[in-house]
Design a protein around this motif. Structure first.
Motif, short mmCIF file in Angstrom:
data_model
loop_
_atom_site.label_atom_id
_atom_site.label_comp_id
_atom_site.label_asym_id
_atom_site.label_seq_id
_atom_site.Cartn_x
_atom_site.Cartn_y
_atom_site.Cartn_z
N GLU A 6 0.67 -0.88 -0.12
CA GLU A 6 0.02 0.15 -0.10
C GLU A 6 1.13 1.39 0.00
O GLU A 6 0.74 1.98 -0.64
CB GLU A 6 -0.70 -0.02 1.22
CG GLU A 6 -1.79 1.08 1.24
CD GLU A 6 -1.55 2.49 1.29
OE1 GLU A 6 -2.17 3.70 1.42
OE2 GLU A 6 -0.28 2.08 2.45
N GLY A 7 1.60 1.26 0.48
CA GLY A 7 2.83 2.77 0.62
C GLY A 7 2.61 3.56 1.54
O GLY A 7 4.11 4.06 1.45
N GLY A 8 1.63 3.61 1.91
CA GLY A 8 2.13 4.53 3.24
C GLY A 8 1.55 4.59 4.91
O GLY A 8 2.07 5.70 6.00
N PHE A 9 2.04 3.09 4.70
CA PHE A 9 2.31 3.00 6.47
C PHE A 9 3.42 3.18 6.74
O PHE A 9 4.45 2.18 6.52
CB PHE A 9 1.69 1.49 7.21
CG PHE A 9 0.13 1.27 6.94
CD1 PHE A 9 -0.63 1.67 7.62
CD2 PHE A 9 -0.71 0.57 5.66
CE1 PHE A 9 -2.67 1.61 7.73
CE2 PHE A 9 -1.27 0.80 5.47
CZ PHE A 9 -2.12 1.41 6.55
N LEU A 10 4.09 3.41 8.47
CA LEU A 10 4.91 3.48 8.72
C LEU A 10 6.07 2.06 9.22
O LEU A 10 6.52 1.89 9.89
CB LEU A 10 5.40 4.79 9.90
CG LEU A 10 5.61 6.14 9.36
CD1 LEU A 10 5.25 7.19 10.58
CD2 LEU A 10 6.73 5.99 8.67
N TYR A 11 4.81 1.25 9.94
CA TYR A 11 4.93 0.06 10.14
C TYR A 11 3.37 -0.67 10.59
O TYR A 11 2.10 -0.30 10.42
CB TYR A 11 5.29 0.35 12.49
CG TYR A 11 3.44 1.41 13.28
CD1 TYR A 11 3.03 0.46 13.30
CD2 TYR A 11 3.65 2.29 12.64
CE1 TYR A 11 1.96 0.66 14.63
CE2 TYR A 11 1.94 3.29 13.73
CZ TYR A 11 1.98 2.06 14.24
OH TYR A 11 0.60 2.87 15.35
N ASP A 12 3.86 -1.95 11.66
CA ASP A 12 2.31 -2.27 11.17
C ASP A 12 2.64 -3.40 12.59
O ASP A 12 3.93 -3.27 13.65
CB ASP A 12 2.08 -3.20 10.23
CG ASP A 12 2.43 -5.17 10.11
OD1 ASP A 12 2.64 -5.51 11.47
OD2 ASP A 12 3.85 -5.04 9.87
N SER A 13 1.36 -3.72 13.43
CA SER A 13 1.79 -4.14 14.98
C SER A 13 1.17 -5.57 14.53
O SER A 13 0.94 -6.21 16.52
CB SER A 13 1.17 -3.76 16.05
OG SER A 13 1.80 -1.93 16.35
N ASP A 14 1.14 -6.53 13.80
CA ASP A 14 0.41 -8.11 13.92
C ASP A 14 2.03 -8.99 14.56
O ASP A 14 1.94 -10.01 13.08
CB ASP A 14 0.05 -7.79 12.44
CG ASP A 14 -1.14 -7.33 12.09
OD1 ASP A 14 -2.64 -7.51 13.27
OD2 ASP A 14 -1.10 -6.44 11.24
N SER A 15 2.23 -8.67 15.09
CA SER A 15 3.09 -9.43 16.20
C SER A 15 3.10 -9.29 17.21
O SER A 15 2.71 -8.23 18.19
CB SER A 15 4.65 -8.68 15.47
OG SER A 15 6.06 -9.69 15.93
#
Length: 349
Positions: free
Chosen positions: A205-214
């Motif tokens: 998608e290109g606009g996320f700094l981070y994810d928290s699926d961990s």
């Protein structure tokens, strides 16, 4: 030379092939997993003001995005309510479940909002797109409070068996909902019930700094398996009010408070010994928003604030931006200017 130590004997030793053998045997990194991580050499986070713990309060806003025939689903919701062990009802509405969820958006949210804002505490909202779109007043309150509103996906679904095409559209759609309801796109993503392709779609998608699926660490960490650095800010299912809705979980607010206080105290002690960490606390409007549980939460928040600069209470996007500035992987060019990305809300510092 003793024949038992002869190198020539080693080459003649027959190779054993086990019936249970697998191509990933012996690997520490495989299929997106890393079972070793930082090991005995975690980085010094360099938290602001020498903090020993970065503490992030997460408010999951899901009510109005859960499974329901009124939302076009084929069955009712079954998870995270006062009806522990409830099953989904196919083809029918579940009146009690619907009203339990409605409590979260009608009452629980406002109790938690008042609690956090009265103590001038920052917060990250994991907002389900469909739910946010139904409650403009709540969106305005989150924004005015200076909270980060990260994405919790478009629906509060289990995406395990959802096609890439549908999940990709959901990610795009929830970004647009954030722009409409919040005024800015989300920079963080927590799908919550992802599949092995979710992170790829988030990076794409290109606009996320981070994810928290961990849930794999006590510190943020990077993955480069998608061709560029992508930051993972791990979340928690243990320091989480969802244990009020699980067997053998928290029974009252005092349990919740005691556990969180013990957890934070231990991390502060680790930090003072030279190994600072981060801590997440997960809340749900319909769970921690009940008065008896909110009372326990307030006790913990007062305890956390009593540590002063040793505990940096902050938003998740602030942790992410800090990690970009201080721990960006080498070999991938200049550090992105993350200060211009995402929310324009005031810093918690």
């Amino acid at each position: 030379m003793d024949s038992s130590s002869s190198p020539s004997l080693k080459s003649t030793t027959p190779r054993v092939f086990w019936e249970s053998q697998h191509e990933n045997d012996g690997k520490s990194k495989y299929g997106g997993r890393d079972v070793v991580g930082y090991a005995l050499n975690p980085p010094d986070p360099k938290w602001p003001n020498g903090a020993k713990v970065a503490l992030n309060i997460v408010l999951n806003y899901e009510e109005g995005g859960e499974n329901c025939l009124l939302h076009g689903d084929s069955e009712s919701e079954k998870l995270l309510s006062e009806i522990v062990g409830a099953g989904a009802i196919a083809g029918q509405r579940h009146a009690n479940m619907e009203s339990l969820y409605d409590y979260g958006s009608r009452s629980g949210f406002w109790r938690l909002h008042n609690l956090l804002t009265s103590k001038f505490l920052p917060c990250t909202v994991f907002g389900v797109g469909m739910a946010l779109e139904r409650n403009p007043d709540a969106c305005r309150a989150m924004t005015r409070a200076g909270w980060e509103i990260a994405s919790h996906g478009y629906r509060w679904w289990d995406y395990q068996n959802i096609s890439e095409e549908v999940e990709r559209e959901h990610i795009q759609r929830t970004v647009e909902i954030h722009k409409k309801m919040i005024g800015v796109r989300p920079v963080g993503m927590y799908q919550g019930k992802p599949n092995v392709n979710t992170r790829k779609l988030v990076v794409e998608e290109g606009g996320f700094l981070y994810d928290s699926d961990s849930y794999a660490d006590d510190l943020p960490f990077w993955t480069t398996e998608y061709g560029k650095p992508h930051l993972i800010v791990p979340y928690t299912l243990s320091e989480n009010d969802m244990r009020f809705a699980s067997p053998n979980g928290f029974s009252h607010g005092g349990d919740f408070s005691k556990y969180l206080k013990d957890y934070l105290k231990y991390l502060v002690q680790e930090g003072r010994r030279g190994a600072p960490k981060m801590m997440s606390v997960g809340l749900h409007c319909r769970l921690a928003g009940r008065p008896g549980r909110a009372s326990g939460l307030e006790e913990f928040l007062d305890y956390a604030q009593s540590f002063g600069d040793d505990v940096w209470i902050c938003r998740r996007d602030e942790i992410a931006k800090h990690w970009y500035k201080h721990h960006y992987p080498t070999g991938f060019g200049a550090v992105p200017n993350v200060d211009i990305i995402g929310t324009s809300t005031r810093s918690s510092l």
